[in-house]
Scaffold this motif. Structure first.
Motif, mmCIF file in Angstrom:
data_model
loop_
_atom_site.group_PDB
_atom_site.id
_atom_site.type_symbol
_atom_site.label_atom_id
_atom_site.label_comp_id
_atom_site.label_asym_id
_atom_site.label_seq_id
_atom_site.Cartn_x
_atom_site.Cartn_y
_atom_site.Cartn_z
ATOM 1 N N ARG A 125 0.851 -1.192 0.000
ATOM 2 C CA ARG A 125 0.000 0.000 0.000
ATOM 3 C C ARG A 125 0.886 1.240 0.000
ATOM 4 O O ARG A 125 2.017 1.225 0.464
ATOM 5 C CB ARG A 125 -0.957 0.020 1.188
ATOM 6 C CG ARG A 125 -0.271 0.118 2.552
ATOM 7 C CD ARG A 125 -0.386 1.510 3.143
ATOM 8 N NE ARG A 125 0.372 1.648 4.364
ATOM 9 C CZ ARG A 125 1.519 2.288 4.459
ATOM 10 N NH1 ARG A 125 2.090 2.811 3.411
ATOM 11 N NH2 ARG A 125 2.133 2.428 5.614
ATOM 12 N N ILE A 126 0.328 2.300 -0.543
ATOM 13 C CA ILE A 126 0.956 3.613 -0.465
ATOM 14 C C ILE A 126 0.086 4.439 0.468
ATOM 15 O O ILE A 126 -1.144 4.447 0.329
ATOM 16 C CB ILE A 126 1.057 4.259 -1.853
ATOM 17 C CG1 ILE A 126 1.994 3.422 -2.745
ATOM 18 C CG2 ILE A 126 1.555 5.702 -1.743
ATOM 19 C CD1 ILE A 126 2.018 3.851 -4.194
ATOM 20 N N LYS A 127 0.718 5.090 1.426
ATOM 21 C CA LYS A 127 -0.030 5.904 2.397
ATOM 22 C C LYS A 127 -0.889 6.914 1.635
ATOM 23 O O LYS A 127 -0.442 7.544 0.684
ATOM 24 C CB LYS A 127 0.959 6.622 3.329
ATOM 25 C CG LYS A 127 0.284 7.343 4.486
ATOM 26 C CD LYS A 127 1.289 7.989 5.412
ATOM 27 C CE LYS A 127 1.928 7.036 6.383
ATOM 28 N NZ LYS A 127 1.057 6.430 7.372
ATOM 29 N N SER A 128 -2.130 7.054 2.059
ATOM 30 C CA SER A 128 -3.042 7.988 1.396
ATOM 31 C C SER A 128 -2.683 9.435 1.758
ATOM 32 O O SER A 128 -2.013 9.700 2.755
ATOM 33 C CB SER A 128 -4.486 7.707 1.810
ATOM 34 O OG SER A 128 -4.699 8.117 3.157
ATOM 35 N N TYR A 129 -3.146 10.335 0.936
ATOM 36 C CA TYR A 129 -2.935 11.771 1.157
ATOM 37 C C TYR A 129 -3.451 12.171 2.539
ATOM 38 O O TYR A 129 -2.755 12.834 3.307
ATOM 39 C CB TYR A 129 -3.645 12.559 0.056
ATOM 40 C CG TYR A 129 -3.464 14.050 0.152
ATOM 41 C CD1 TYR A 129 -2.445 14.682 -0.553
ATOM 42 C CD2 TYR A 129 -4.315 14.831 0.929
ATOM 43 C CE1 TYR A 129 -2.279 16.059 -0.476
ATOM 44 C CE2 TYR A 129 -4.153 16.197 1.010
ATOM 45 C CZ TYR A 129 -3.133 16.809 0.304
ATOM 46 O OH TYR A 129 -2.969 18.173 0.394
ATOM 47 N N LEU A 142 10.043 14.699 2.752
ATOM 48 C CA LEU A 142 9.335 13.432 2.561
ATOM 49 C C LEU A 142 10.275 12.243 2.753
ATOM 50 O O LEU A 142 9.858 11.190 3.237
ATOM 51 C CB LEU A 142 8.715 13.400 1.157
ATOM 52 C CG LEU A 142 7.785 12.229 0.854
ATOM 53 C CD1 LEU A 142 6.544 12.271 1.759
ATOM 54 C CD2 LEU A 142 7.374 12.253 -0.610
ATOM 55 N N ALA A 143 11.549 12.422 2.430
ATOM 56 C CA ALA A 143 12.530 11.340 2.569
ATOM 57 C C ALA A 143 12.715 10.911 4.023
ATOM 58 O O ALA A 143 13.202 9.813 4.289
ATOM 59 C CB ALA A 143 13.863 11.754 1.968
ATOM 60 N N GLY A 144 12.311 11.732 4.970
ATOM 61 C CA GLY A 144 12.415 11.386 6.378
ATOM 62 C C GLY A 144 11.367 10.386 6.836
ATOM 63 O O GLY A 144 11.520 9.762 7.887
ATOM 64 N N LEU A 145 10.320 10.234 6.062
ATOM 65 C CA LEU A 145 9.257 9.280 6.398
ATOM 66 C C LEU A 145 9.579 7.940 5.749
ATOM 67 O O LEU A 145 9.886 7.883 4.564
ATOM 68 C CB LEU A 145 7.907 9.786 5.894
ATOM 69 C CG LEU A 145 7.385 11.000 6.656
ATOM 70 C CD1 LEU A 145 7.302 12.213 5.771
ATOM 71 C CD2 LEU A 145 6.043 10.684 7.252
ATOM 72 N N THR A 146 9.504 6.882 6.535
ATOM 73 C CA THR A 146 9.877 5.563 6.012
ATOM 74 C C THR A 146 8.674 4.694 5.676
ATOM 75 O O THR A 146 8.847 3.564 5.238
ATOM 76 C CB THR A 146 10.747 4.809 7.043
ATOM 77 O OG1 THR A 146 10.002 4.664 8.253
ATOM 78 C CG2 THR A 146 12.046 5.546 7.314
ATOM 79 N N ASP A 147 7.468 5.217 5.872
ATOM 80 C CA ASP A 147 6.277 4.378 5.686
ATOM 81 C C ASP A 147 5.315 4.877 4.618
ATOM 82 O O ASP A 147 4.149 4.517 4.615
ATOM 83 C CB ASP A 147 5.541 4.224 7.016
ATOM 84 C CG ASP A 147 4.964 5.535 7.528
ATOM 85 O OD1 ASP A 147 5.372 6.615 7.059
ATOM 86 O OD2 ASP A 147 4.097 5.483 8.420
ATOM 87 N N ILE A 148 5.800 5.699 3.688
ATOM 88 C CA ILE A 148 4.922 6.130 2.594
ATOM 89 C C ILE A 148 4.541 4.907 1.756
ATOM 90 O O ILE A 148 3.401 4.707 1.395
ATOM 91 C CB ILE A 148 5.599 7.200 1.709
ATOM 92 C CG1 ILE A 148 5.937 8.450 2.537
ATOM 93 C CG2 ILE A 148 4.711 7.560 0.520
ATOM 94 C CD1 ILE A 148 4.743 9.165 3.133
ATOM 95 N N LEU A 149 5.543 4.074 1.475
ATOM 96 C CA LEU A 149 5.309 2.811 0.784
ATOM 97 C C LEU A 149 5.552 1.692 1.773
ATOM 98 O O LEU A 149 6.596 1.674 2.443
ATOM 99 C CB LEU A 149 6.258 2.674 -0.417
ATOM 100 C CG LEU A 149 6.309 1.313 -1.117
ATOM 101 C CD1 LEU A 149 4.928 0.884 -1.617
ATOM 102 C CD2 LEU A 149 7.306 1.360 -2.264
#
Length: 156
Positions: free
Chosen positions: A53-57, A74-81
């Protein structure tokens, strides 16, 4: 996409970066999932499922509302994908982990083995979470590995 009323300009910029890169996240999601499926099949490792899953907006906006100050970009977040490999047997979790280690670069500093956090007599949320990356993609992603029984327990 109207949730951003409470976000500061920094968080708004992260959301815009997310939107700008969403097609690339979708590409990488498909590539990583396909690579996992092929590698595990080639190794003769039968798994119950490979989910992604890709995290929703809205989910990202909510996270930024609460903790946006923690992230520079955004690179600081590890759970977008996020991907999850669900195995039938506990021994197979380690086999999948070994394959993941060969396929992707692992961020060991942020990787968590939640199987080692719980007391020996508790079940809890037992899974292995690797933070991974691939060359040419500036964002990290998470791969969780757990058994079908652990997955069912976590969903309860």
């Amino acid at each position: 996409m109207s949730r951003t009323g409470h976000l500061d300009p920094h968080c708004e910029a992260i959301l815009q970066e997310y939107q700008d890169n969403l097609p690339r996240f979708r590409e990488v999601e498909a590539q990583v999932k396909d690579t996992l499926k092929r590698t595990l099949a080639d190794a003769g490792l039968l798994v119950a499922a490979i989910e992604s899953r890709i995290k929703s907006y809205d989910s990202l906006a909510g996270k930024l509302e609460l903790k946006g100050h923690k992230y520079k970009s955004l690179a600081g977040l590890t759970d977008i994908l996020g991907l999850r490999v669900i195995t039938f047997y506990i021994d197979d979790v380690d086999k999948v982990a070994s394959a993941v280690e060969r396929l992707f670069d692992i961020d060991w500093e942020n990787t968590v083995d939640k199987r080692k956090i719980h007391e020996i007599d508790s079940f809890g949320y037992l899974s292995l979470h690797y933070i991974c990356s691939v060359p040419g993609f500036p964002y990290r992603f998470e791969i969780q590995m757990r058994t079908l029984l652990q997955h069912a327990w976590a969903n309860m």
